[in-house]
Design an enzyme around this catalytic site. Structure first.
Site, short mmCIF file in Angstrom:
data_model
loop_
_atom_site.label_atom_id
_atom_site.label_comp_id
_atom_site.label_asym_id
_atom_site.label_seq_id
_atom_site.Cartn_x
_atom_site.Cartn_y
_atom_site.Cartn_z
N SER A 41 24.80 23.75 15.10
CA SER A 41 25.33 25.09 14.82
C SER A 41 25.10 25.37 13.33
CB SER A 41 26.81 25.18 15.19
OG SER A 41 27.59 24.29 14.43
N HIS A 154 27.92 21.72 21.12
CA HIS A 154 27.87 20.26 21.08
C HIS A 154 28.14 19.61 22.44
CE1 HIS A 154 28.94 20.29 16.50
NE2 HIS A 154 27.71 20.68 16.75
N GLN A 162 34.25 24.96 19.30
CA GLN A 162 33.33 23.81 19.21
C GLN A 162 34.05 22.46 19.06
OE1 GLN A 162 29.54 24.13 16.75
NE2 GLN A 162 30.69 22.76 15.44
N GLU A 163 35.12 22.44 18.25
CA GLU A 163 35.74 21.15 17.94
C GLU A 163 37.26 21.20 18.01
OE1 GLU A 163 34.15 19.78 14.18
OE2 GLU A 163 32.13 20.43 14.75
N GLU A 200 29.47 14.60 19.19
CA GLU A 200 30.23 13.98 18.11
C GLU A 200 31.23 12.95 18.63
OE1 GLU A 200 31.69 17.03 15.48
OE2 GLU A 200 29.65 17.51 14.81
N ASP A 237 37.64 23.53 14.82
CA ASP A 237 36.46 24.17 14.24
C ASP A 237 35.91 25.11 15.31
OD1 ASP A 237 34.16 25.07 13.09
OD2 ASP A 237 33.15 23.12 12.97
N GLU A 265 38.65 25.90 11.03
CA GLU A 265 37.36 26.04 10.35
C GLU A 265 36.54 27.14 11.03
OE1 GLU A 265 35.42 22.22 10.13
OE2 GLU A 265 33.44 23.11 10.12
N ASP A 290 32.83 26.64 6.50
CA ASP A 290 31.66 25.77 6.69
C ASP A 290 30.41 26.65 6.58
OD1 ASP A 290 29.60 24.18 7.65
OD2 ASP A 290 30.42 23.91 9.65
N LYS A 315 28.60 19.70 3.29
CA LYS A 315 27.52 19.00 3.99
C LYS A 315 26.33 18.95 3.04
CE LYS A 315 28.67 20.73 8.65
NZ LYS A 315 28.50 21.92 9.52
N HIS A 343 29.96 15.02 8.25
CA HIS A 343 28.74 14.61 8.95
C HIS A 343 28.06 15.86 9.54
CE1 HIS A 343 30.90 14.55 13.11
NE2 HIS A 343 31.25 15.57 12.38
N ARG A 344 26.95 15.65 10.29
CA ARG A 344 26.38 16.71 11.11
C ARG A 344 26.40 16.24 12.57
NH1 ARG A 344 24.37 21.31 8.16
NH2 ARG A 344 24.73 22.16 10.23
N SER A 345 26.23 17.18 13.48
CA SER A 345 26.27 16.77 14.90
C SER A 345 25.10 15.85 15.26
CB SER A 345 26.31 18.00 15.81
OG SER A 345 25.25 18.88 15.51
N LYS A 366 35.31 14.50 7.89
CA LYS A 366 35.06 14.85 9.28
C LYS A 366 33.88 14.01 9.75
CE LYS A 366 33.77 18.94 11.00
NZ LYS A 366 33.72 20.36 11.45
P1 PGA Z 1 26.67 21.06 13.19
O1 PGA Z 1 28.23 21.14 13.49
O2 PGA Z 1 26.40 19.79 12.48
O3 PGA Z 1 26.06 21.14 14.56
O4 PGA Z 1 26.35 22.27 12.34
C1 PGA Z 1 29.20 20.67 12.63
C2 PGA Z 1 30.14 21.75 12.19
O5 PGA Z 1 29.98 22.93 12.56
O6 PGA Z 1 31.07 21.45 11.44
ZN ZN Z 2 31.83 23.62 11.30
#
Ligand code: PGA
Ligand code: ZN
Length: 398
Positions: A41, A154, A162-163, A200, A237, A265, A290, A315, A343-345, A366
């Site tokens: 994302s 994800h 998403q999270e 994740e 998130d 987030e 983010d 990131k 991190h990243r996904s 995270k």
């Molecule tokens: P991404 O997701 O690494 O797929 O961008 C992580 C996030 O949105 O925090």
């Molecule tokens: Zn995010």
């Protein structure tokens, strides 16, 4: 002075099985490597990830052009430069690229070299990475945000958020934070029929609604003997850039009212500055930018001025060098924004972000759930640091 002798790039693979880039930097005495992560994302304001779109051998996802940039242009430009001068290394990389989003060399090419140089410098100085990275030589352990139910892009389920994360509250050690998380995750697992995990490491079954996912997390917190909110809270998130049906401020205020949610987030898309300000003004929980900030100082500055959020997700590959990342963290903290290293996904065995967290005294990290080695490796690195420093290191306050 320790000189850079040579730099070599190669294509390796990330946790989703996609190609990614590894750079290895050599001095006369040794070498160090770094692997860059990759998002799903991704925001439009992020630095550019260079992939070989026209090479069908890897479905357009290979990184051979970026590898060639490391082996040729970058390697030449950095030859004989002092490894201890990270700002100079990053300045050379930024100028060699010359574009705002690092489109010429690729931010993946640049970042892999930037991190690998930093790691080798720490080795040459015979010091742990977090000590090398720290300005004032004092450290804090971050509070972990563990993504225990995966949705959005994800996972292959019907959750649009998403999270769904848990955050252990007020623990006096990192290992206790992980112990609480472990119990909640194991109890959640017992309540689910389908325990497949998403990108994740969080569970990814179908739920009737986002509310149902939140409610089952609350049950697993209680089942573990903890008080929701006081001992373990819930953080979300939304990754709103990816939403087919955007959510409004009332939706969030209602969620915050109903559940023990302490952090949200990306509640809105990356350019909806007014909505961000409106939500931040109307709540006292943590609001995290983010995709909104994309680890970019200019965007963060706008967010500070407009009070768009009160925390930034950091990131490295959104901006592309270690120095620019450190600068953004510093600027955020000076303006009372919380920093959350992420991190990243699509990630790897590389644990650089764990040391970055400790060195910058960032309040949170995270790194996904307590599953899949690319996620757990960061938590394990933090457990090792805690073990090595013993009583002299405290948990960050949130
Ligand atoms: P991404 O997701 O690494 O797929 O961008 C992580 C996030 O949105 O925090
Ligand atoms: Zn995010």
């Amino acid at each position: 002075m320790v000189k850079i002798k040579n730099i070599k790039g190669r294509q390796v693979f990330d946790s989703r099985g996609n190609p990614t880039l590894e750079a290895e930097v050599y001095s006369d005495n040794g070498s160090a490597f770094a692997i860059v992560p990759s998002g799903a994302s991704t925001g439009t304001h992020e630095a550019f990830e260079l992939r070989d779109k026209n090479n069908n051998d890897y479905l357009g996802k290979s990184v051979f052009t970026a590898v060639a940039n490391v082996n040729n242009l970058i390697s030449k430009a950095l030859k004989d430069i002092d490894l201890n001068d990270q700002s100079k290394i990053d300045k050379i990389l930024i100028e060699l690229d010359g574009t705002e989003q690092k489109k010429k060399l690729g931010a993946n090419a640049i970042l892999s070299v930037s991190i690998a140089c930093c790691k080798l410098a720490a080795i040459e100085n015979k010091t742990p990475l977090f000590k090398y990275l720290s300005k004032n030589k004092d450290y804090l352990l971050p509070v972990p945000l563990l993504n225990i139910i995966n949705g959005g892009v994800h996972a292959n389920n019907n959750l649009d958020i998403q999270e769904f994360m848990i955050r252990p509250e007020n623990t006096n050690s990192f290992s206790e934070a992980i112990r609480r998380s472990f119990l909640v995750i194991q109890n959640l697992k017992k309540m689910l029929d389908n325990t497949n995990v998403g990108d994740e490491g969080g569970f990814a079954p179908n739920f009737k609604s986002n509310d149902e996912a939140i409610e089952i997390i609350i049950k697993s917190i209680e089942k573990s003997g903890f008080r929701p909110d006081k001992d373990v809270s819930i953080c979300l998130d939304v990754a709103a850039n990816e939403l087919k049906q955007p959510k409004n401020i009332e939706y969030y205020l209602n969620l915050i009212d109903k559940y023990p949610i302490k952090s949200i987030e990306d509640p809105f898309a990356e350019d909806e500055w007014d909505s961000w300000n409106n939500l931040t003004k109307n709540t006292n929980i943590q609001i995290v930018g983010d995709d909104l900030f994309a680890t970019n100082k200019k965007r963060l500055n706008r967010g500070i001025n407009e009070k768009s959020a009160n925390a930034i997700l950091v990131k490295l590959n959104q901006i592309g060098t270690v120095s620019e990342t450190l600068d953004v963290i510093d600027h955020a903290q000076k303006n009372d924004f919380k920093t959350i290293i992420s991190h990243r996904s699509g990630d790897s065995e590389d644990t650089f972000i764990a040391d970055l967290c400790v060195a910058t005294k960032s309040s949170q990290i995270k790194s996904g759930s307590l599953a899949r080695s690319e996620r757990v490796s960061k938590y394990n690195r933090l457990l090792r640091i805690e073990d090595a420093l013993g009583n002299s290191i405290k948990m960050a306050k949130i």
